[in-house]
Design a protein around this motif. Structure first.
Motif, PDB file in Angstrom:
ATOM      1  N   GLU A 286       0.841  -1.193   0.000  1.00 29.56           N
ATOM      2  CA  GLU A 286       0.000   0.000   0.000  1.00 29.56           C
ATOM      3  C   GLU A 286       0.879   1.248   0.000  1.00 29.56           C
TER       4      GLU A 286
ATOM      5  N   SER B  34      -3.815   5.737   0.793  1.00 28.10           N
ATOM      6  CA  SER B  34      -5.192   5.335   1.067  1.00 28.10           C
ATOM      7  C   SER B  34      -6.092   6.549   0.940  1.00 28.10           C
TER       8      SER B  34
ATOM      9  N   ALA C 174      -7.721   2.322  -1.842  1.00 29.87           N
ATOM     10  CA  ALA C 174      -6.291   2.489  -1.607  1.00 29.87           C
ATOM     11  C   ALA C 174      -5.542   2.295  -2.910  1.00 29.87           C
TER      12      ALA C 174
ATOM     13  N   TYR D 195      -2.107   0.644  -4.481  1.00 30.71           N
ATOM     14  CA  TYR D 195      -1.096  -0.353  -4.159  1.00 30.71           C
ATOM     15  C   TYR D 195      -0.037  -0.398  -5.251  1.00 30.71           C
TER      16      TYR D 195
END
Length: 246
Positions: A225, A228, A234, A236
């Motif tokens: 991650e 967010s 989120a 990634y």
């Protein structure tokens, strides 16, 4: 957690991580080289496959099996070359090559596994019939696009139907043996060392990666991650994992 705007990376981040992953890949590269340098060319005389060829001529069962095995080895060798010589580990491309290798080799096992010649001949002709039907679909697209007509597939289908009739196989039975690829992988996998279920699961995962499916992407790639946005979204960073490719 849903992924939005994921930042993609198709390289393992460090040289050390790459080497560790490569060492753990269970792909047997020397065997791949051996298969490629010693290709099959024809069925041995007086073998069961040689007898099958006489009943499927000119669409010999052995030629079909050899072509499928060649497809499998070709894809494995390409994957081996990219990893061992190119020093590159991509995220999605390896799974497309593994998918082709699994599907082709499992199809050969499905084609040749029956002990009865009639069933082997039926399966070989069924594969040829499906090939001709898919050629006809391509011809239909070409006809619409190029305003030309090609009857090659129809002629081939009629000839295969004639071979089936000579083998005491009705047209309905022939169509029954035009098996789905899923069935071929599942049943061919019964004769593989890893078994039917694992063969089919591996093939499904590779197919999912080849088609860019979300479920397989999240299963087979490492995620880190990087940002967010609230509780449900989120971003990634996705990276390849050599151990999962193996």
């Amino acid at each position: 957690m849903p992924i939005k705007g994921a930042s993609m990376s198709d390289k393992v981040e460090t040289e050390l991580e790459f080497k560790m992953g490569l060492e753990m890949l269970p792909l047997q590269f020397p065997k791949i080289d051996s298969w490629r340098s010693n290709p099959l060319s024809q069925a041995p005389p007086r073998s069961a496959l040689f007898g099958d060829d006489r009943r499927t001529d000119p669409y010999q069962s052995s030629h079909l099996a050899i072509r499928l095995l060649s497809i499998s080895v070709d894809n494995l060798h390409c994957l081996k070359t990219v990893i061992s010589e190119g020093k590159s580990l991509h995220m999605y491309a390896p799974f497309g090559m593994l998918r082709a290798a699994i599907e082709s080799s499992a199809t050969v096992l499905w084609q040749l596994s029956p002990s009865r010649r009639k069933e082997r001949v039926c399966r070989s002709l069924g594969l040829q019939y499906r090939d001709a039907k898919e050629e006809r679909n391509a011809e239909n697209v070409a006809t619409a696009r190029l305003h030309s007509s090609n009857q090659a597939s129809s002629n081939r289908m009629r000839r295969i139907e004639g071979l089936a009739a000579a083998a005491d196989l009705s047209e309905a039975e022939l169509r029954q043996w035009v098996s789905t690829r899923t069935r071929q992988v599942r049943e061919g996998g019964k004769h593989a060392q890893i078994g039917s279920q694992l063969t089919e699961l591996t093939w499904q995962i590779c197919s999912g990666m080849a088609h860019g499916q979300n479920w397989s992407t999240l299963s087979m790639l490492d995620r880190q991650e990087v940002a967010s946005f609230g509780e449900t979204v989120a971003t990634y960073k996705l990276t390849a994992n050599a151990m999962k490719i193996g």
